[in-house]
Design a protein around this motif. Structure first.
Motif, PDB file in Angstrom:
ATOM      1  N   TYR A  23       0.878  -1.186   0.000  1.00 57.40           N
ATOM      2  CA  TYR A  23       0.000   0.000   0.000  1.00 57.40           C
ATOM      3  C   TYR A  23       0.904   1.221   0.000  1.00 57.40           C
ATOM      4  CZ  TYR A  23      -4.647   2.081   0.991  1.00 57.40           C
ATOM      5  OH  TYR A  23      -5.866   2.748   0.922  1.00 57.40           O
ATOM      6  N   ASN A  24       0.899   1.986  -1.098  1.00 59.87           N
ATOM      7  CA  ASN A  24       1.917   2.999  -1.341  1.00 59.87           C
ATOM      8  C   ASN A  24       1.291   4.274  -1.879  1.00 59.87           C
ATOM      9  OD1 ASN A  24       4.516   4.081  -1.627  1.00 59.87           O
ATOM     10  ND2 ASN A  24       4.913   3.070  -3.579  1.00 59.87           N
ATOM     11  N   TRP A  25       2.070   5.360  -1.847  1.00 61.40           N
ATOM     12  CA  TRP A  25       1.691   6.601  -2.510  1.00 61.40           C
ATOM     13  C   TRP A  25       1.930   6.467  -4.016  1.00 61.40           C
ATOM     14  CZ3 TRP A  25       0.018  10.529   0.789  1.00 61.40           C
ATOM     15  CH2 TRP A  25       0.339  10.399   2.148  1.00 61.40           C
ATOM     16  N   GLU A  62      -6.435   8.511   4.919  1.00 67.11           N
ATOM     17  CA  GLU A  62      -7.005   7.362   4.216  1.00 67.11           C
ATOM     18  C   GLU A  62      -6.316   6.066   4.644  1.00 67.11           C
ATOM     19  OE1 GLU A  62      -7.365   5.714  -0.407  1.00 67.11           O
ATOM     20  OE2 GLU A  62      -6.749   7.787  -0.037  1.00 67.11           O
ATOM     21  N   LEU A  63      -4.993   6.113   4.738  1.00 68.65           N
ATOM     22  CA  LEU A  63      -4.229   4.946   5.170  1.00 68.65           C
ATOM     23  C   LEU A  63      -4.632   4.523   6.578  1.00 68.65           C
ATOM     24  CD1 LEU A  63      -1.829   2.924   5.106  1.00 68.65           C
ATOM     25  CD2 LEU A  63      -0.350   4.822   5.766  1.00 68.65           C
ATOM     26  N   PHE A  64      -4.728   5.484   7.485  1.00 68.56           N
ATOM     27  CA  PHE A  64      -5.079   5.176   8.871  1.00 68.56           C
ATOM     28  C   PHE A  64      -6.465   4.536   8.960  1.00 68.56           C
ATOM     29  CE2 PHE A  64      -6.858   6.332  13.028  1.00 68.56           C
ATOM     30  CZ  PHE A  64      -5.914   5.773  13.862  1.00 68.56           C
ATOM     31  N   ALA A  65      -7.417   5.110   8.224  1.00 70.20           N
ATOM     32  CA  ALA A  65      -8.778   4.565   8.250  1.00 70.20           C
ATOM     33  C   ALA A  65      -8.807   3.121   7.747  1.00 70.20           C
ATOM     34  CB  ALA A  65      -9.701   5.448   7.407  1.00 70.20           C
ATOM     35  N   LYS A  66      -8.034   2.831   6.707  1.00 72.49           N
ATOM     36  CA  LYS A  66      -7.987   1.480   6.143  1.00 72.49           C
ATOM     37  C   LYS A  66      -7.420   0.487   7.166  1.00 72.49           C
ATOM     38  CE  LYS A  66      -8.260   0.483   2.090  1.00 72.49           C
ATOM     39  NZ  LYS A  66      -9.306  -0.039   1.171  1.00 72.49           N
ATOM     40  N   LEU A  67      -6.337   0.890   7.844  1.00 69.27           N
ATOM     41  CA  LEU A  67      -5.710   0.005   8.828  1.00 69.27           C
ATOM     42  C   LEU A  67      -6.590  -0.171  10.062  1.00 69.27           C
ATOM     43  CD1 LEU A  67      -2.826  -1.393   8.765  1.00 69.27           C
ATOM     44  CD2 LEU A  67      -3.314   0.225   6.930  1.00 69.27           C
ATOM     45  N   LYS A  68      -7.231   0.905  10.480  1.00 71.70           N
ATOM     46  CA  LYS A  68      -8.058   0.862  11.684  1.00 71.70           C
ATOM     47  C   LYS A  68      -9.265  -0.048  11.492  1.00 71.70           C
ATOM     48  CE  LYS A  68     -10.126   3.893  15.169  1.00 71.70           C
ATOM     49  NZ  LYS A  68     -10.493   5.298  15.523  1.00 71.70           N
ATOM     50  N   ALA A  69      -9.762  -0.110  10.248  1.00 76.17           N
ATOM     51  CA  ALA A  69     -10.927  -0.963   9.966  1.00 76.17           C
ATOM     52  C   ALA A  69     -10.587  -2.448  10.117  1.00 76.17           C
ATOM     53  CB  ALA A  69     -11.447  -0.678   8.556  1.00 76.17           C
ATOM     54  N   GLY A  70      -9.298  -2.791  10.022  1.00 76.28           N
ATOM     55  CA  GLY A  70      -8.868  -4.171  10.230  1.00 76.28           C
ATOM     56  C   GLY A  70      -8.928  -5.008   8.975  1.00 76.28           C
ATOM     57  N   VAL A  89       3.278   2.564   3.758  1.00 76.66           N
ATOM     58  CA  VAL A  89       4.236   3.677   3.719  1.00 76.66           C
ATOM     59  C   VAL A  89       3.658   4.899   4.446  1.00 76.66           C
ATOM     60  CG1 VAL A  89       5.811   4.972   2.223  1.00 76.66           C
ATOM     61  CG2 VAL A  89       4.914   2.781   1.452  1.00 76.66           C
ATOM     62  N   PRO A  90       3.522   4.836   5.775  1.00 76.35           N
ATOM     63  CA  PRO A  90       2.988   5.982   6.518  1.00 76.35           C
ATOM     64  C   PRO A  90       4.044   7.054   6.766  1.00 76.35           C
ATOM     65  CG  PRO A  90       3.489   4.202   8.026  1.00 76.35           C
ATOM     66  CD  PRO A  90       3.770   3.675   6.643  1.00 76.35           C
ATOM     67  N   ASP A 116       8.705   9.674   5.265  1.00 74.76           N
ATOM     68  CA  ASP A 116       7.867   8.531   4.913  1.00 74.76           C
ATOM     69  C   ASP A 116       8.644   7.255   5.204  1.00 74.76           C
ATOM     70  OD1 ASP A 116       5.629   9.943   4.203  1.00 74.76           O
ATOM     71  OD2 ASP A 116       6.125  10.032   2.077  1.00 74.76           O
ATOM     72  N   THR A 117       7.934   6.265   5.683  1.00 76.57           N
ATOM     73  CA  THR A 117       8.582   5.076   6.223  1.00 76.57           C
ATOM     74  C   THR A 117       7.956   3.795   5.670  1.00 76.57           C
ATOM     75  OG1 THR A 117       7.079   4.762   8.105  1.00 76.57           O
ATOM     76  CG2 THR A 117       8.849   6.370   8.388  1.00 76.57           C
ATOM     77  N   LEU A 118       8.658   2.701   5.881  1.00 80.31           N
ATOM     78  CA  LEU A 118       8.163   1.379   5.526  1.00 80.31           C
ATOM     79  C   LEU A 118       7.800   0.647   6.813  1.00 80.31           C
ATOM     80  CD1 LEU A 118      10.963   0.581   2.941  1.00 80.31           C
ATOM     81  CD2 LEU A 118       8.606   1.211   2.386  1.00 80.31           C
ATOM     82  N   CYS A 119       6.565   0.185   6.889  1.00 81.98           N
ATOM     83  CA  CYS A 119       6.054  -0.494   8.079  1.00 81.98           C
ATOM     84  C   CYS A 119       5.285  -1.752   7.684  1.00 81.98           C
ATOM     85  CB  CYS A 119       5.111   0.414   8.869  1.00 81.98           C
ATOM     86  SG  CYS A 119       5.842   1.924   9.507  1.00 81.98           S
ATOM     87  N   ILE A 120       5.062  -2.613   8.676  1.00 78.98           N
ATOM     88  CA  ILE A 120       4.289  -3.842   8.478  1.00 78.98           C
ATOM     89  C   ILE A 120       3.068  -3.798   9.391  1.00 78.98           C
ATOM     90  CG2 ILE A 120       4.313  -6.365   8.615  1.00 78.98           C
ATOM     91  CD1 ILE A 120       7.343  -6.267   8.272  1.00 78.98           C
ATOM     92  N   PRO A 121       1.842  -3.882   8.840  1.00 76.23           N
ATOM     93  CA  PRO A 121       0.653  -3.906   9.703  1.00 76.23           C
ATOM     94  C   PRO A 121       0.689  -5.090  10.665  1.00 76.23           C
ATOM     95  CG  PRO A 121       0.048  -3.509   7.404  1.00 76.23           C
ATOM     96  CD  PRO A 121       1.493  -3.903   7.409  1.00 76.23           C
ATOM     97  N   VAL A 122       0.084  -4.912  11.827  1.00 72.79           N
ATOM     98  CA  VAL A 122       0.121  -5.963  12.844  1.00 72.79           C
ATOM     99  C   VAL A 122      -0.534  -7.249  12.360  1.00 72.79           C
ATOM    100  CG1 VAL A 122      -2.042  -5.268  13.971  1.00 72.79           C
ATOM    101  CG2 VAL A 122      -0.229  -6.387  15.317  1.00 72.79           C
TER     102      VAL A 122
END
Length: 364
Positions: free
Chosen positions: A49-51, A81-89, A97-98, A273-279
């Motif tokens: 999930y990227n810009w 938008e990214l936060f909302a997508k992740l928060k929804a699970g 890339v947050p 901007d960083t590279l992360c892995i969702p939980v």
């Protein structure tokens, strides 16, 4: 930049497809000679999930060739938008890339997986000044991908002088209908605070009231609140001036010599901007392998040649041509950067307040 790029065509393609929603799969034509060891339990896939315009032209296909892992990339336009997508699970994404403060926000919300640094040996390539950041001590959840600064992209032929103040976009009707602001609520408010002469962190309630009133007054002069495509609007003639990141404007400056970029005299907002892995990433081992691949010196150099953003990867930067390393749009002068600040995450309540202010402004 002198190296050949086709970003305009790629942006146009993505826009035509509805880039924010479409999934784009990048595969190599030939099968890899040797596949990397990830984990027998993980299928050779990865959801990224990227810009937009934020990866090398062949990076994903090259990763497929090197590892056998097929990358499906989807695009988002704002951190909100990214936060909302992740928060929804159950987003299904393996790497995201947050920006800096959203690493803090998502980490506190339990949305990010702690990184296994042993699986990312290429972290050794990162310039030490970009490691152990205040927004993510010890790089528990993130590794740096780029750093960036917001400024004004503008069409030179439309301006008698360089538009070196946020006044042009926040507090003037001179370019009515030819102004685009960015959609990111916190960033927009922070830049307005800079124009008002205060720090972009710990903005007082009174100042927030002043900022909202100023933006509501300015709203009739605004053509659009762009969704990470301000450079396209400028290049296409839809607007004459736009708030946008230095790398995005550097991309179109390489294609159109009538476009300029300036960090306003009041100072600006820095981001990382960083590279992360969702939980809940379904393929965390593949995710670690992908992050490590991106941090490779040669791979990184090819990415930054394309995206034209400042690299925190010292090994990659060393391989870059002088017209990248010495470009004042990509690497603004020290006296300009001294007036810029990173935005800090100040809690979910403050973040929601920013979002509510900009929602009211856009509805006015």
């Amino acid at each position: 930049m002198s190296s050949p790029r086709h970003l305009a065509n790629r942006r146009s393609l993505l826009a035509g497809l509805g880039a924010a929603a479409v999934g784009i799969s990048f595969s190599a034509c030939s099968k890899p000679a040797e596949k990397a060891t990830t984990d027998g339990a993980e299928e050779p896939k990865l959801n990224f999930y990227n810009w937009d315009t934020y990866i090398g032209e062949t990076t994903l296909a090259d990763f497929k060739t090197a590892t056998g892992i097929d990358v499906n990339m989807q695009l988002f336009a704002t951190n909100d938008e990214l936060f909302a997508k992740l928060k929804a699970g159950n987003s299904g994404f393996d790497v995201i890339v947050p920006s800096n403060e959203f690493v803090t926000r998502m980490g506190q919300a339990g949305l990010l997986k702690a990184l296994d640094h042993a699986k990312i040996p290429n972290m050794k390539n990162i310039d030490p000044q970009y490691l152990n950041p205040s927004f993510d001590p010890g790089n528990k959840f993130s590794v740096p991908y780029t750093w960036l600064v917001l400024g004004l992209g503008y069409r030179k032929s439309k301006f008698k002088t360089v538009p070196d103040s946020w006044k042009y976009v926040f507090d003037s009707a001179e370019y009515k209908g030819k102004i685009a602001l960015l959609s990111e609520s916190a960033d927009l408010i922070r830049l307005a605070a800079k124009y008002k002469g205060v720090s972009l962190n710990n903005i007082s309630p009174d100042m927030l009231t002043q900022i909202e009133a100023m933006l509501v007054k300015q709203k009739p002069n605004i053509r659009a609140f762009h969704e990470d495509n301000g450079q396209d609007m400028l290049q296409g003639g839809d607007v004459d001036i736009v708030i946008e990141y230095n790398g995005d404007i550097a991309q179109v400056m390489a294609e159109d010599d009538d476009i300029g970029f300036v960090v306003p005299k009041e100072g600006s907002l820095l981001n990382s901007d960083t590279l992360c892995i969702p939980v809940d990433a379904p393929r965390p081992n593949n995710a670690h392998a992908f992050i490590n691949y991106i941090l490779d010196a040669q791979v990184g150099a090819e990415i930054y040649k394309t995206i034209l953003y400042p690299s925190p990867n010292a090994a990659a930067k060393a391989l870059m041509p002088d017209d990248y390393k010495n470009n004042p749009v990509i690497f603004p002068p020290a006296d300009i950067l001294a007036k810029c600040e990173y935005g800090a995450f100040e809690g979910a309540e403050k973040a929601s307040q920013f979002e509510e202010i900009i929602t009211r402004v856009r509805a006015s």
